[in-house]
Scaffold this active site. Structure first.
Site, PDB file in Angstrom:
ATOM      1  N   SER A  10       0.852  -1.184   0.000  1.00 39.29           N
ATOM      2  CA  SER A  10       0.000   0.000   0.000  1.00 39.29           C
ATOM      3  C   SER A  10       0.888   1.234   0.000  1.00 39.29           C
ATOM      4  O   SER A  10       1.766   1.360   0.855  1.00 39.29           O
ATOM      5  CB  SER A  10      -0.896  -0.020   1.243  1.00 39.29           C
ATOM      6  N   LYS A  36      -1.200  -0.930  -4.350  1.00 39.08           N
ATOM      7  CA  LYS A  36      -2.372  -0.147  -3.932  1.00 39.08           C
ATOM      8  C   LYS A  36      -1.933   1.296  -3.782  1.00 39.08           C
ATOM      9  O   LYS A  36      -0.969   1.590  -3.077  1.00 39.08           O
ATOM     10  CB  LYS A  36      -2.897  -0.701  -2.618  1.00 39.08           C
ATOM     11  N   LYS A  88      -2.998   5.104  -2.695  1.00 40.51           N
ATOM     12  CA  LYS A  88      -3.976   5.900  -1.941  1.00 40.51           C
ATOM     13  C   LYS A  88      -4.422   7.079  -2.806  1.00 40.51           C
ATOM     14  O   LYS A  88      -3.587   7.727  -3.461  1.00 40.51           O
ATOM     15  CB  LYS A  88      -3.337   6.415  -0.653  1.00 40.51           C
ATOM     16  N   ASP A 124      -7.207   3.159  -3.075  1.00 42.37           N
ATOM     17  CA  ASP A 124      -7.903   3.182  -1.779  1.00 42.37           C
ATOM     18  C   ASP A 124      -8.188   4.630  -1.405  1.00 42.37           C
ATOM     19  O   ASP A 124      -7.264   5.428  -1.233  1.00 42.37           O
ATOM     20  CB  ASP A 124      -7.042   2.509  -0.704  1.00 42.37           C
ATOM     21  N   GLU A 175     -11.102   0.700  -3.305  1.00 45.13           N
ATOM     22  CA  GLU A 175     -11.388   0.422  -1.895  1.00 45.13           C
ATOM     23  C   GLU A 175     -12.026   1.625  -1.218  1.00 45.13           C
ATOM     24  O   GLU A 175     -11.523   2.738  -1.314  1.00 45.13           O
ATOM     25  CB  GLU A 175     -10.063   0.036  -1.208  1.00 45.13           C
ATOM     26  N   ASP A 221     -13.664  -1.617   3.228  1.00 44.43           N
ATOM     27  CA  ASP A 221     -12.725  -1.713   4.354  1.00 44.43           C
ATOM     28  C   ASP A 221     -13.464  -1.168   5.584  1.00 44.43           C
ATOM     29  O   ASP A 221     -14.127  -1.922   6.313  1.00 44.43           O
ATOM     30  CB  ASP A 221     -11.454  -0.906   4.002  1.00 44.43           C
ATOM     31  N   LYS A 230      -9.682  -6.699   8.177  1.00 45.63           N
ATOM     32  CA  LYS A 230      -8.649  -6.310   9.141  1.00 45.63           C
ATOM     33  C   LYS A 230      -9.067  -6.886  10.489  1.00 45.63           C
ATOM     34  O   LYS A 230     -10.205  -6.640  10.939  1.00 45.63           O
ATOM     35  CB  LYS A 230      -8.547  -4.784   9.243  1.00 45.63           C
ATOM     36  N   GLY A 245      -3.969  -3.901   6.180  1.00 46.79           N
ATOM     37  CA  GLY A 245      -2.885  -3.605   7.120  1.00 46.79           C
ATOM     38  C   GLY A 245      -3.143  -2.295   7.835  1.00 46.79           C
ATOM     39  O   GLY A 245      -3.900  -1.448   7.351  1.00 46.79           O
TER      40      GLY A 245
HETATM   41  O1  OSB Z   1      -7.074   1.866   4.629  1.00 43.40           O
HETATM   42  O2  OSB Z   1      -5.877   0.153   4.453  1.00 43.40           O
HETATM   43  C1  OSB Z   1      -6.053   1.295   4.907  1.00 43.40           C
HETATM   44  C2  OSB Z   1      -2.902   2.467   6.750  1.00 43.40           C
HETATM   45  C3  OSB Z   1      -3.465   3.155   7.796  1.00 43.40           C
HETATM   46  C4  OSB Z   1      -4.837   3.238   7.878  1.00 43.40           C
HETATM   47  C5  OSB Z   1      -5.652   2.653   6.914  1.00 43.40           C
HETATM   48  C6  OSB Z   1      -5.089   1.942   5.868  1.00 43.40           C
HETATM   49  C7  OSB Z   1      -3.687   1.876   5.777  1.00 43.40           C
HETATM   50  C8  OSB Z   1      -2.992   1.219   4.677  1.00 43.40           C
HETATM   51  C9  OSB Z   1      -1.602   0.707   4.966  1.00 43.40           C
HETATM   52  O3  OSB Z   1      -3.422   1.132   3.555  1.00 43.40           O
HETATM   53  C10 OSB Z   1      -1.525  -0.768   5.018  1.00 43.40           C
HETATM   54  C11 OSB Z   1      -0.201  -1.213   5.589  1.00 43.40           C
HETATM   55  O4  OSB Z   1       0.809  -1.106   4.891  1.00 43.40           O
HETATM   56  O5  OSB Z   1      -0.167  -1.667   6.747  1.00 43.40           O
HETATM   57 MG    MG Z   2      -8.284   0.784   3.306  1.00 46.09          MG
END
Ligand code: OSB
Ligand code: MG
Length: 369
Positions: free
Chosen positions: A136, A162, A164, A189, A214, A239, A263, A291
């Site tokens: 991510s 992924k 953001k 995402d 996402e 999510d 999660k 994550g």
């Molecule tokens: O939405 O998946 C998410 C990190 C912090 C809060 C929300 C998210 C995330 C990530 C990082 O996408 C995932 C990771 O590398 O742990």
């Molecule tokens: Mg997410």
């Protein structure tokens, strides 16, 4: 199984690089570690994924400490627990606070697996020996910077990227990424940054062959997501909106998503995560493991969960070295050609290093009655 003593530790670790989402930037990682001990000198470990501010969901490190100290630890300590599934059952009268529940439930699962001398993955019913992972990537200052990062991660072998997104950092960004990397598994995402009024933007993303988008809409929505999913060819993955198997049932029934990100913390622990996995398997909804920038302890739990059969898409559980100079566990989590080898030691299968843990601890308290 009986938990005789619980230690809560508040840790602060530096992140190698800041991580930015549509709701804010993480410069470092503060979280609670839970250590649950039995009478035979064994320890089970769990990690709270609540952040310092209530921007991803409503929980924080402080609310988790309060819930653990005043409600959850007293529910478990010195009580006979025949199976870790009993833990979430015991917690069920207490509403929500899923990340707090999950932190100690995870410690109970690890302790139980160590008592029966089996890997946590096998104890959960997982069979995979290695798991496929993606990465991510936070919002960057420039598109060029993002393209360079993706190039590095592709070279390292990560199987899915992924990216953001947020309003103003979406269509143009994804267009450039797709142009540069025509054949990678790519997804976006939004962390709830859009509304129904942004439907035209989401529709524009349809042309880039994303494997999913996402959580485009509000963190508590499943109704409007169904309207968006009807308009999009790209699958929507939820999510933030999915907290329980009941939420999953409603979202799948309404057509709000075609994929679910599980999660462990968000859904209140491994028992509930497995329930959502099982429901989705039965309804042909693929899942993957999200994550929360976890330390090695939480990362180990994610790896164990991902061994279940319906985790058919690469998750966000990247290597320890992507986040930290020094992780809390030995060995640290490594990724080879996009895969993590599942450990076969009992419990989480990685050894917490107490000296390293103490070095990052800024508050610690032990509970034994
Ligand atoms: O939405 O998946 C998410 C990190 C912090 C809060 C929300 C998210 C995330 C990530 C990082 O996408 C995932 C990771 O590398 O742990
Ligand atoms: Mg997410």
């Amino acid at each position: 199984m009986k938990i005789k003593e619980v230690t809560l530790r508040h840790l602060k670790m530096n992140l190698k690089a800041p991580f930015s989402t549509s709701f804010g930037t993480f410069k470092d990682k503060e979280f609670i570690l839970v250590e649950a001990k039995n009478d035979h000198g064994q320890s089970g470990w769990g990690e709270s994924v609540a952040f310092m501010s209530p921007l991803y969901n409503e929980e924080t490190l402080q609310t988790n400490w309060h819930m653990l100290e005043d409600f959850l630890i007293p529910q478990l300590i010195n009580k006979e627990i025949s199976h870790p599934d009993d833990v979430s059952a015991r917690f069920s009268p207490i509403r929500r606070n899923h990340m707090a529940k999950s932190a100690i439930e995870g410690a109970a699962w690890d302790l139980y697996a160590k008592e029966v001398a089996k890997p946590l993955a096998a104890t959960l019913g997982g069979e995979k020996k290695k798991i496929e992972v993606g990465i991510s990537i936070g919002i960057q200052k420039t598109i060029d910077g993002l393209l360079k990062l993706i190039d590095e991660y592709v070279t390292e072998g990560y199987k899915r990227m992924k990216v953001k997104i947020k309003p103003g950092w979406d269509v143009d960004v994804i267009r450039e990424v797709r142009k540069q990397f025509p054949s990678i598994q790519l997804m976006a995402d939004a962390n709830s940054a859009y509304t129904l009024e942004d439907l035209p933007i989401l529709k524009e993303l349809d042309q880039f062959d994303l494997i999913m988008i996402e959580q485009p809409l509000a963190s508590d929505d499943i109704v409007d997501h169904a309207r968006v999913q009807k308009e999009l060819a790209t699958p929507i993955c939820l999510d933030e909106s999915i907290h329980s198997v009941e939420d999953a049932r409603k979202a799948v029934g309404l057509g709000s998503c075609k994929i679910i990100n599980i999660k462990i913390g968000r859904v209140g622990g491994l028992t509930n995560a497995k329930k959502i996995h099982d429901f989705c398997k039965e309804h042909h909804i693929p899942v993957w493991c999200g994550g929360m920038l976890e330390s090695g302890i939480g990362r180990a739990h994610n790896i164990a969960l991902t061994t279940l059969a319906n985790f058919t898409m690469p998750g966000d559980t990247a290597a320890s070295s992507r986040y930290f100079d020094q992780d809390l566990i030995e060995p640290e989590v490594t990724v080879h050609d996009g895969f993590i080898t599942v450990p076969d030691e009992p419990g989480i299968g990685y050894e917490p290093n107490l000296d390293v843990i103490r070095g990052f601890t800024i508050k610690e308290k032990t509970y034994n009655n």
